[in-house]
Design a protein around this motif. Structure first.
Motif, PDB file in Angstrom:
ATOM      1  N   GLU A   1       0.858  -1.190   0.000  1.00  0.00           N
ATOM      2  CA  GLU A   1       0.000   0.000   0.000  1.00  0.00           C
ATOM      3  C   GLU A   1       0.896   1.242   0.000  1.00  0.00           C
ATOM      4  OE1 GLU A   1      -2.769  -0.146   3.274  1.00  0.00           O
ATOM      5  OE2 GLU A   1      -2.784  -2.339   3.228  1.00  0.00           O
ATOM      6  N   PRO A   2       1.301   1.730  -1.151  1.00  0.00           N
ATOM      7  CA  PRO A   2       2.256   2.846  -1.213  1.00  0.00           C
ATOM      8  C   PRO A   2       1.825   4.094  -0.442  1.00  0.00           C
ATOM      9  CG  PRO A   2       2.033   1.821  -3.359  1.00  0.00           C
ATOM     10  CD  PRO A   2       0.986   1.203  -2.485  1.00  0.00           C
ATOM     11  N   GLU A   3       0.525   4.291  -0.250  1.00  0.00           N
ATOM     12  CA  GLU A   3       0.058   5.477   0.459  1.00  0.00           C
ATOM     13  C   GLU A   3      -0.070   5.258   1.965  1.00  0.00           C
ATOM     14  OE1 GLU A   3      -0.103   8.253  -1.254  1.00  0.00           O
ATOM     15  OE2 GLU A   3       0.469   7.023  -2.974  1.00  0.00           O
ATOM     16  N   ALA A   4       0.260   4.079   2.445  1.00  0.00           N
ATOM     17  CA  ALA A   4       0.113   3.770   3.868  1.00  0.00           C
ATOM     18  C   ALA A   4       1.086   4.586   4.705  1.00  0.00           C
ATOM     19  CB  ALA A   4       0.352   2.281   4.094  1.00  0.00           C
ATOM     20  N   ASP A   5       0.758   4.750   5.999  1.00  0.00           N
ATOM     21  CA  ASP A   5       1.683   5.388   6.932  1.00  0.00           C
ATOM     22  C   ASP A   5       2.978   4.576   6.971  1.00  0.00           C
ATOM     23  OD1 ASP A   5      -0.125   7.381   7.620  1.00  0.00           O
ATOM     24  OD2 ASP A   5      -0.980   6.207   9.269  1.00  0.00           O
ATOM     25  N   LYS A   6       4.081   5.271   7.168  1.00  0.00           N
ATOM     26  CA  LYS A   6       5.378   4.596   7.143  1.00  0.00           C
ATOM     27  C   LYS A   6       5.577   3.685   8.348  1.00  0.00           C
ATOM     28  CE  LYS A   6       6.916   6.545   3.335  1.00  0.00           C
ATOM     29  NZ  LYS A   6       5.660   7.199   2.897  1.00  0.00           N
ATOM     30  N   VAL A   7       4.921   4.008   9.476  1.00  0.00           N
ATOM     31  CA  VAL A   7       5.050   3.205  10.696  1.00  0.00           C
ATOM     32  C   VAL A   7       3.677   3.045  11.332  1.00  0.00           C
ATOM     33  CG1 VAL A   7       7.418   3.951  11.152  1.00  0.00           C
ATOM     34  CG2 VAL A   7       5.524   5.215  12.161  1.00  0.00           C
ATOM     35  N   ALA A   8       3.556   2.078  12.242  1.00  0.00           N
ATOM     36  CA  ALA A   8       2.313   1.903  12.986  1.00  0.00           C
ATOM     37  C   ALA A   8       2.266   2.883  14.152  1.00  0.00           C
ATOM     38  CB  ALA A   8       2.224   0.476  13.511  1.00  0.00           C
ATOM     39  N   TYR A   9       1.045   3.198  14.596  1.00  0.00           N
ATOM     40  CA  TYR A   9       0.921   3.948  15.841  1.00  0.00           C
ATOM     41  C   TYR A   9       1.448   3.103  16.992  1.00  0.00           C
ATOM     42  CZ  TYR A   9      -2.132   7.355  13.538  1.00  0.00           C
ATOM     43  OH  TYR A   9      -2.636   8.317  12.710  1.00  0.00           O
ATOM     44  N   VAL A  10       2.017   3.760  18.012  1.00  0.00           N
ATOM     45  CA  VAL A  10       2.473   3.030  19.189  1.00  0.00           C
ATOM     46  C   VAL A  10       1.263   2.394  19.865  1.00  0.00           C
ATOM     47  CG1 VAL A  10       4.489   4.484  19.546  1.00  0.00           C
ATOM     48  CG2 VAL A  10       2.329   5.096  20.639  1.00  0.00           C
ATOM     49  N   SER A  11       1.495   1.334  20.628  1.00  0.00           N
ATOM     50  CA  SER A  11       0.388   0.555  21.171  1.00  0.00           C
ATOM     51  C   SER A  11      -0.548   1.380  22.042  1.00  0.00           C
ATOM     52  CB  SER A  11       0.920  -0.642  21.962  1.00  0.00           C
ATOM     53  OG  SER A  11       1.717  -0.215  23.047  1.00  0.00           O
ATOM     54  N   SER A  12      -0.021   2.393  22.744  1.00  0.00           N
ATOM     55  CA  SER A  12      -0.877   3.199  23.619  1.00  0.00           C
ATOM     56  C   SER A  12      -1.858   4.061  22.840  1.00  0.00           C
ATOM     57  CB  SER A  12      -0.007   4.086  24.533  1.00  0.00           C
ATOM     58  OG  SER A  12       0.833   4.917  23.749  1.00  0.00           O
ATOM     59  N   HIS A  13      -1.613   4.256  21.517  1.00  0.00           N
ATOM     60  CA  HIS A  13      -2.502   5.059  20.684  1.00  0.00           C
ATOM     61  C   HIS A  13      -3.109   4.256  19.532  1.00  0.00           C
ATOM     62  CE1 HIS A  13      -0.021   8.130  22.678  1.00  0.00           C
ATOM     63  NE2 HIS A  13      -1.059   8.935  22.524  1.00  0.00           N
ATOM     64  N   ASN A  14      -2.824   2.961  19.498  1.00  0.00           N
ATOM     65  CA  ASN A  14      -3.272   2.131  18.387  1.00  0.00           C
ATOM     66  C   ASN A  14      -4.644   1.543  18.704  1.00  0.00           C
ATOM     67  OD1 ASN A  14      -3.587  -0.068  16.515  1.00  0.00           O
ATOM     68  ND2 ASN A  14      -1.380   0.050  16.111  1.00  0.00           N
ATOM     69  N   SER A  15      -5.608   1.819  17.846  1.00  0.00           N
ATOM     70  CA  SER A  15      -6.985   1.388  18.096  1.00  0.00           C
ATOM     71  C   SER A  15      -7.123  -0.123  18.179  1.00  0.00           C
ATOM     72  CB  SER A  15      -7.911   1.939  17.006  1.00  0.00           C
ATOM     73  OG  SER A  15      -7.531   1.436  15.738  1.00  0.00           O
ATOM     74  N   LYS A  16      -6.193  -0.873  17.576  1.00  0.00           N
ATOM     75  CA  LYS A  16      -6.281  -2.330  17.590  1.00  0.00           C
ATOM     76  C   LYS A  16      -6.158  -2.900  19.004  1.00  0.00           C
ATOM     77  CE  LYS A  16      -4.593  -4.782  14.230  1.00  0.00           C
ATOM     78  NZ  LYS A  16      -5.820  -5.114  13.489  1.00  0.00           N
ATOM     79  N   PHE A  17      -5.628  -2.096  19.926  1.00  0.00           N
ATOM     80  CA  PHE A  17      -5.429  -2.597  21.285  1.00  0.00           C
ATOM     81  C   PHE A  17      -6.551  -2.220  22.240  1.00  0.00           C
ATOM     82  CE2 PHE A  17      -1.136  -2.602  19.531  1.00  0.00           C
ATOM     83  CZ  PHE A  17      -0.704  -3.864  19.891  1.00  0.00           C
ATOM     84  N   LYS A  18      -7.504  -1.414  21.804  1.00  0.00           N
ATOM     85  CA  LYS A  18      -8.548  -0.957  22.723  1.00  0.00           C
ATOM     86  C   LYS A  18      -9.326  -2.117  23.326  1.00  0.00           C
ATOM     87  CE  LYS A  18      -9.306   3.777  21.125  1.00  0.00           C
ATOM     88  NZ  LYS A  18      -8.897   4.341  22.425  1.00  0.00           N
ATOM     89  N   GLU A  19      -9.827  -3.013  22.485  1.00  0.00           N
ATOM     90  CA  GLU A  19     -10.603  -4.145  22.995  1.00  0.00           C
ATOM     91  C   GLU A  19      -9.720  -5.099  23.796  1.00  0.00           C
ATOM     92  OE1 GLU A  19     -13.873  -4.523  22.991  1.00  0.00           O
ATOM     93  OE2 GLU A  19     -13.897  -2.505  22.101  1.00  0.00           O
ATOM     94  N   LYS A  20      -8.479  -5.258  23.362  1.00  0.00           N
ATOM     95  CA  LYS A  20      -7.567  -6.148  24.081  1.00  0.00           C
ATOM     96  C   LYS A  20      -7.260  -5.577  25.463  1.00  0.00           C
ATOM     97  CE  LYS A  20      -5.560  -8.125  19.917  1.00  0.00           C
ATOM     98  NZ  LYS A  20      -6.176  -9.445  20.121  1.00  0.00           N
ATOM     99  N   ASN A  21      -7.128  -4.258  25.558  1.00  0.00           N
ATOM    100  CA  ASN A  21      -6.895  -3.640  26.857  1.00  0.00           C
ATOM    101  C   ASN A  21      -8.096  -3.836  27.778  1.00  0.00           C
ATOM    102  OD1 ASN A  21      -4.344  -2.766  26.174  1.00  0.00           O
ATOM    103  ND2 ASN A  21      -5.002  -0.722  25.554  1.00  0.00           N
TER     104      ASN A  21
END
Length: 348
Positions: A317-337
């Motif tokens: 995905e050439p337009e993707a962000d170069k890095v992931a958000y850190v875990s404290s700000h990454n939405s993928k961790f909300k439910e896991k938290n």
């Protein structure tokens, strides 16, 4: 393609620390991920020294190798990647649409958009003791790794070898063995200076330059004494033993991967600062790679994994962000938290 294959965004080859952390981080980046390991278990080179204490991973107090493997596997499974064991990948075929088919030595095929090579030094094989008939003692008291320290408690132990693992095992076993002898064919040891000094200052008997000449057994099933010889003079001694541990290094085998056209030397592949190989869509991480700022520690492996995966993400995905958000700000961790009982403050 006539067969029904599932297309993955990322396929990681290798299930050691580099591959396991790459699988975790790939989930953070919301990529469909598969990890393939040639052995029947995950852990990579750490499997050789599960009882070794690892001190140099950031944020971890001293941790046994087997415990670190457990934690890495648990972390790798956070986002439910597909994990395939016991398949040695041999061939790489580019498809007309740019995707890649990977085929194992036993014929299984895997379809992917990108590949991350986390294969360390390839298929690892312990260098065996080159004495005729030695293999018959491998089921009793001839060991090529230390899986459990307690097995050697109260025993007369001989270690043959002088590398990091041999020295580490000597220091770990000296307090619990009835006696410990270290035989090495050179006067200099390859372990870290501090650990070598600790071994020499202990009650361990260190004999150099000596080598194991022959193994002896009264009952034909267990070694009861060992003949060693001085490398220069040939003078021999006999030592009574209850267990023999051999650490003569590892033999590395990359197999057919060396024929893929990668820009590599004998042991490493050359990559860019973004962990790109010279083959489009193929990235690499861990002990397998060499680049200008390479850090040959497990901690450095994690950075390689992040950079390789970020490059794979942008490749897809050439337009993707170069890095992931850190875990404290990454939405993928909300439910896991929430599942962990963590109450987050969303006021910021």
């Amino acid at each position: 393609m006539n067969e029904k294959l599932e297309l993955y965004d990322v396929t990681i080859i290798g299930g050691g620390p580099a591959g396991l952390y790459t699988a975790f981080y790939s989930g953070m980046r919301d990529l469909k991920t598969k990890l393939i390991e040639a052995r029947e278990e995950l852990g990579g080179r750490i499997l050789i020294y599960p009882e070794k204490m690892i001190w140099d991973v950031g944020g971890l107090t001293p941790t046994l190798g087997r415990k670190l493997i457990e934690q890495l596997i648990q972390q790798a499974k956070t986002f439910d990647p597909t994990i395939v064991l016991g398949q040695h990948i041999t061939t790489f075929d580019r498809q007309p649409d740019g995707t890649i088919i990977l085929t194992s030595a036993t014929g299984e095929r895997h379809w992917t958009k990108t590949v991350i090579l986390a294969i360390g030094y390839g298929i690892l094989e312990m260098a065996k003791l080159e004495i005729e008939g030695a293999d018959r003692f491998e089921v009793s008291n001839l060991h090529y790794t230390v899986q459990e320290l307690e097995v050697f408690r109260g025993k007369r132990v001989l270690i043959s070898g002088g590398g990091d693992s041999a020295v580490d095992w000597a220091n770990a076993l000296e307090p619990i063995a009835a006696s410990l002898t270290v035989v090495h064919r050179r006067d200099q040891f390859g372990g870290h200076e501090r650990n070598v000094a600790q071994m020499k200052a202990s009650s361990a008997r260190v004999l150099t330059p000596y080598k194991v000449e022959s193994l002896h057994s009264a009952n034909g099933t267990e070694i009861d004494h060992v003949s060693i010889s001085h490398v220069d003079t040939g003078e021999q001694q006999q030592l009574e033993v209850d267990a023999v541990i051999v650490n003569h290094g590892l033999r590395y085998n990359f197999g057919p991967i060396k024929q893929w056209g990668l820009d590599m030397g004998d042991w490493v592949v050359n990559v860019s600062s973004k962990l790109e190989t010279n083959i489009p869509g193929v990235f690499a991480a861990g002990d397998f790679v060499d680049h200008g700022s390479k850090v040959r520690l497990i901690a450095g492996t994690f950075t390689d994994a992040v950079n390789a995966l970020n490059s794979a993400k942008v490749y897809i995905e050439p337009e993707a962000d170069k890095v992931a958000y850190v875990s404290s700000h990454n939405s993928k961790f909300k439910e896991k938290n929430k599942a962990l009982g963590v109450v987050e403050d969303d006021s910021h």
